[in-house]
Design a protein around this motif. Sequence first.
Motif, PDB file in Angstrom:
ATOM      1  N   LYS A   1       0.813  -1.229   0.000  1.00  0.00           N
ATOM      2  CA  LYS A   1       0.000   0.000   0.000  1.00  0.00           C
ATOM      3  C   LYS A   1       0.839   1.268   0.000  1.00  0.00           C
ATOM      4  CE  LYS A   1      -0.749  -0.244   5.033  1.00  0.00           C
ATOM      5  NZ  LYS A   1      -0.135  -1.562   5.223  1.00  0.00           N
ATOM      6  N   ASN A   2       2.091   1.194   0.436  1.00  0.00           N
ATOM      7  CA  ASN A   2       2.932   2.382   0.509  1.00  0.00           C
ATOM      8  C   ASN A   2       3.869   2.517  -0.696  1.00  0.00           C
ATOM      9  OD1 ASN A   2       1.842   3.188   3.016  1.00  0.00           O
ATOM     10  ND2 ASN A   2       3.215   1.784   4.088  1.00  0.00           N
ATOM     11  N   TRP A   3       3.497   1.910  -1.815  1.00  0.00           N
ATOM     12  CA  TRP A   3       4.284   1.994  -3.042  1.00  0.00           C
ATOM     13  C   TRP A   3       3.393   2.477  -4.180  1.00  0.00           C
ATOM     14  CZ3 TRP A   3       9.353  -0.459  -3.945  1.00  0.00           C
ATOM     15  CH2 TRP A   3       9.934  -0.957  -2.775  1.00  0.00           C
ATOM     16  N   ASN A   4       4.029   3.095  -5.185  1.00  0.00           N
ATOM     17  CA  ASN A   4       3.330   3.458  -6.408  1.00  0.00           C
ATOM     18  C   ASN A   4       4.073   2.829  -7.594  1.00  0.00           C
ATOM     19  OD1 ASN A   4       1.413   4.629  -8.049  1.00  0.00           O
ATOM     20  ND2 ASN A   4       2.465   6.605  -8.168  1.00  0.00           N
ATOM     21  N   THR A   5       3.343   2.519  -8.655  1.00  0.00           N
ATOM     22  CA  THR A   5       3.961   1.887  -9.822  1.00  0.00           C
ATOM     23  C   THR A   5       3.135   2.144 -11.071  1.00  0.00           C
ATOM     24  OG1 THR A   5       4.702  -0.227 -10.781  1.00  0.00           O
ATOM     25  CG2 THR A   5       2.761  -0.285  -9.363  1.00  0.00           C
ATOM     26  N   ASN A   6       3.793   2.073 -12.230  1.00  0.00           N
ATOM     27  CA  ASN A   6       3.083   2.106 -13.502  1.00  0.00           C
ATOM     28  C   ASN A   6       2.988   0.712 -14.103  1.00  0.00           C
ATOM     29  OD1 ASN A   6       5.787   1.853 -14.044  1.00  0.00           O
ATOM     30  ND2 ASN A   6       5.793   3.216 -15.817  1.00  0.00           N
ATOM     31  N   GLY A   7       3.300  -0.287 -13.305  1.00  0.00           N
ATOM     32  CA  GLY A   7       3.199  -1.680 -13.745  1.00  0.00           C
ATOM     33  C   GLY A   7       2.312  -2.452 -12.795  1.00  0.00           C
ATOM     34  N   GLY A   8       2.868  -3.407 -12.115  1.00  0.00           N
ATOM     35  CA  GLY A   8       2.108  -4.212 -11.165  1.00  0.00           C
ATOM     36  C   GLY A   8       3.059  -5.024 -10.323  1.00  0.00           C
ATOM     37  N   GLY A   9       2.513  -5.735  -9.383  1.00  0.00           N
ATOM     38  CA  GLY A   9       3.321  -6.572  -8.513  1.00  0.00           C
ATOM     39  C   GLY A   9       2.468  -7.126  -7.400  1.00  0.00           C
ATOM     40  N   SER A  10       3.053  -7.981  -6.572  1.00  0.00           N
ATOM     41  CA  SER A  10       2.285  -8.588  -5.492  1.00  0.00           C
ATOM     42  C   SER A  10       3.227  -9.151  -4.431  1.00  0.00           C
ATOM     43  CB  SER A  10       1.389  -9.715  -6.031  1.00  0.00           C
ATOM     44  OG  SER A  10       2.181 -10.720  -6.644  1.00  0.00           O
TER      45      SER A  10
ATOM     46  N   TYR B   1       8.906   1.493  -9.653  1.00  0.00           N
ATOM     47  CA  TYR B   1       8.316   1.182  -8.359  1.00  0.00           C
ATOM     48  C   TYR B   1       8.858   2.193  -7.357  1.00  0.00           C
ATOM     49  CZ  TYR B   1       6.902  -3.112 -10.607  1.00  0.00           C
ATOM     50  OH  TYR B   1       6.331  -4.013 -11.465  1.00  0.00           O
ATOM     51  N   ILE B   2       7.954   2.970  -6.733  1.00  0.00           N
ATOM     52  CA  ILE B   2       8.373   4.106  -5.920  1.00  0.00           C
ATOM     53  C   ILE B   2       7.794   3.973  -4.514  1.00  0.00           C
ATOM     54  CG2 ILE B   2       8.416   6.616  -5.741  1.00  0.00           C
ATOM     55  CD1 ILE B   2       7.845   6.745  -8.746  1.00  0.00           C
ATOM     56  N   PRO B   3       8.625   3.735  -3.507  1.00  0.00           N
ATOM     57  CA  PRO B   3       8.126   3.711  -2.127  1.00  0.00           C
ATOM     58  C   PRO B   3       7.845   5.129  -1.629  1.00  0.00           C
ATOM     59  CG  PRO B   3      10.507   3.387  -2.144  1.00  0.00           C
ATOM     60  CD  PRO B   3      10.067   3.428  -3.585  1.00  0.00           C
TER      61      PRO B   3
ATOM     62  N   ALA C   1      14.651  13.695  -8.765  1.00  0.00           N
ATOM     63  CA  ALA C   1      14.154  14.976  -8.262  1.00  0.00           C
ATOM     64  C   ALA C   1      12.645  14.987  -8.132  1.00  0.00           C
ATOM     65  CB  ALA C   1      14.597  16.097  -9.207  1.00  0.00           C
ATOM     66  N   ASN C   2      11.962  13.944  -8.626  1.00  0.00           N
ATOM     67  CA  ASN C   2      10.505  13.892  -8.503  1.00  0.00           C
ATOM     68  C   ASN C   2      10.070  12.463  -8.230  1.00  0.00           C
ATOM     69  OD1 ASN C   2       9.767  12.392 -11.041  1.00  0.00           O
ATOM     70  ND2 ASN C   2      10.893  14.099 -11.931  1.00  0.00           N
ATOM     71  N   ASN C   3       8.821  12.299  -7.864  1.00  0.00           N
ATOM     72  CA  ASN C   3       8.290  10.959  -7.615  1.00  0.00           C
ATOM     73  C   ASN C   3       7.292  10.542  -8.693  1.00  0.00           C
ATOM     74  OD1 ASN C   3       6.245  12.688  -6.940  1.00  0.00           O
ATOM     75  ND2 ASN C   3       5.768  11.721  -4.967  1.00  0.00           N
ATOM     76  N   LYS C   4       7.503  11.051  -9.905  1.00  0.00           N
ATOM     77  CA  LYS C   4       6.659  10.668 -11.029  1.00  0.00           C
ATOM     78  C   LYS C   4       7.090   9.313 -11.573  1.00  0.00           C
ATOM     79  CE  LYS C   4       5.793  15.484 -12.335  1.00  0.00           C
ATOM     80  NZ  LYS C   4       5.937  16.512 -13.395  1.00  0.00           N
ATOM     81  N   LEU C   5       6.172   8.703 -12.309  1.00  0.00           N
ATOM     82  CA  LEU C   5       6.435   7.361 -12.822  1.00  0.00           C
ATOM     83  C   LEU C   5       7.227   7.351 -14.119  1.00  0.00           C
ATOM     84  CD1 LEU C   5       3.008   5.802 -11.929  1.00  0.00           C
ATOM     85  CD2 LEU C   5       5.203   5.255 -10.893  1.00  0.00           C
ATOM     86  N   GLY C   6       7.513   8.519 -14.700  1.00  0.00           N
ATOM     87  CA  GLY C   6       8.416   8.573 -15.833  1.00  0.00           C
ATOM     88  C   GLY C   6       7.738   8.396 -17.169  1.00  0.00           C
ATOM     89  N   LYS C   7       8.519   8.568 -18.212  1.00  0.00           N
ATOM     90  CA  LYS C   7       8.052   8.420 -19.580  1.00  0.00           C
ATOM     91  C   LYS C   7       8.883   7.367 -20.296  1.00  0.00           C
ATOM     92  CE  LYS C   7       6.859  13.350 -19.813  1.00  0.00           C
ATOM     93  NZ  LYS C   7       7.131  14.612 -20.523  1.00  0.00           N
ATOM     94  N   LYS C   8       8.408   6.955 -21.466  1.00  0.00           N
ATOM     95  CA  LYS C   8       9.168   6.004 -22.269  1.00  0.00           C
ATOM     96  C   LYS C   8      10.459   6.639 -22.764  1.00  0.00           C
ATOM     97  CE  LYS C   8       6.160   2.592 -22.339  1.00  0.00           C
ATOM     98  NZ  LYS C   8       6.443   1.237 -21.879  1.00  0.00           N
ATOM     99  N   TYR C   9      11.484   5.844 -22.851  1.00  0.00           N
ATOM    100  CA  TYR C   9      12.743   6.323 -23.417  1.00  0.00           C
ATOM    101  C   TYR C   9      13.276   5.263 -24.369  1.00  0.00           C
ATOM    102  CZ  TYR C   9      14.219   3.681 -19.280  1.00  0.00           C
ATOM    103  OH  TYR C   9      14.353   2.730 -18.309  1.00  0.00           O
ATOM    104  N   ASN C  10      14.406   5.519 -25.017  1.00  0.00           N
ATOM    105  CA  ASN C  10      14.842   4.641 -26.109  1.00  0.00           C
ATOM    106  C   ASN C  10      15.335   3.279 -25.655  1.00  0.00           C
ATOM    107  OD1 ASN C  10      17.387   5.074 -25.066  1.00  0.00           O
ATOM    108  ND2 ASN C  10      18.035   6.482 -26.671  1.00  0.00           N
ATOM    109  N   GLY C  11      15.564   3.092 -24.362  1.00  0.00           N
ATOM    110  CA  GLY C  11      15.858   1.766 -23.868  1.00  0.00           C
ATOM    111  C   GLY C  11      17.311   1.379 -23.802  1.00  0.00           C
TER     112      GLY C  11
END
Length: 428
Positions: free
Chosen positions: A114-123, A145-147, A182-192
């Motif tokens: 409950k104390n994490w944020n993500t743009n994916g998933g997990g368990s 995955y951002i605590p 510098a931020n707690n955003k989930l980010g954007k796609k990049y070239n990899g």
Amino acid sequence: MPNVNAQFIDKIVKKAEKASERAIERKIERKAQKETEKAMDSILNPKKKRKKKKKSKTIISSGGNTDRKSEVATDKEIIGTSPIQINRKYDFVPGDKILVQDDFSKEFEGDLPKNWNTNGGGSIVTFGVDKERWFEINSGNDIFYIPDVVLPQEYTIEFDFAVADLSDRDALFSGFVVMLSANNKLGKKYNGWWNQNLYKGNGEPYAFFRFSLNQYKYKNEGVHIGNSYGLDNSIDVSLKNTILEQPHISIAVNKNRFRVWVNDQKIADIPRFIEEMDVLKYLKFNLKKLKQGRVFIKDLKITEGGVDLRQQLLNEGKYTSNGILFNSGSATLKLQSYGIIKQVSQVLQRDTTMKLKITGHTDADGNEADNLTLSKARAIAVKKTLVEVYGIAANRLVTEGKGETTPVADNTSSKGKAQNRRVEFTTY
């Protein structure tokens, strides 16, 4: 009549012989079945056969808590064991104020913490011999995955890491990243690609530490460290053997300085890695190009640092640490404890007249009598390390245990329990 009787007796004898043969066959079958079951059990449960209770040990009862399964050695047994083998150069020391203590014990299996944020998933999952709780982060690309934590200027980060079921493609291209942002955003796609512009879309400034997961199956590629200020470096270090054994990752940030350990091996120490104070305030874990493999983390601990325990012991004659850790329910020291014990030894070596009392404390899990025994055994384990590893005279050290009787925090949360599990050093 004689012939009839003889034939009748022959039939009875033959029936008796057949019955005897069948009985012997059944006995042989039962014995063979037992031997087969025993052999299969030894294969499927190789450690089961070796577990023997010794009279010199005290068994910690569960007291309604299934975490307390280990044996606690008595004072006599601890003193009689062989010297501890550790890397004496290991110098990681955790901070003294707990910001995050996440062992996932209060989470439900199958849920995302409950104390994490993500743009994916997990368990949350449970596995291993000790049925430990792990956070499985879902495979994917550009997953963050951002605590929930705001980082100060001086802090330490610790966690255990594990990987399973990597495909050949995963092993070639996937990576695991610990990022300061510098931020707690989930980010954007990049070239990899792993290059200087890796996190351009995720906000600047940033700094990161990354190792390739191909070390689990193929060649070792060391680690990669970079930041948005121009540092971009691959470090040639062999992690192949340690990476296969669920490594413990430790990171220390002291204002500008950045250090990383994998188990007891320091792999990076960069004096000016963090260019600006009070900017990189957020921690992010990032998965890159993981198609099928499974990645797990456990026991995330983030602490605020800043206090030099050596100076505190010299100036105040007292130091309390919850960074000296033990296996659950036992007096076996964990690796990350040795940096603190090493610093205590340095104080004792500097002031040869100093004598210390070592006091162990536990949380309230289990029953009070067992916790008292446990706290005494843990204090003796610390003394044993100071004597056998660092050469401190035994007559300069005394020990005691107070169990759960003097808590400094609540015993209902993971963070509170972690604060109560502590070791005190006091001059006398």
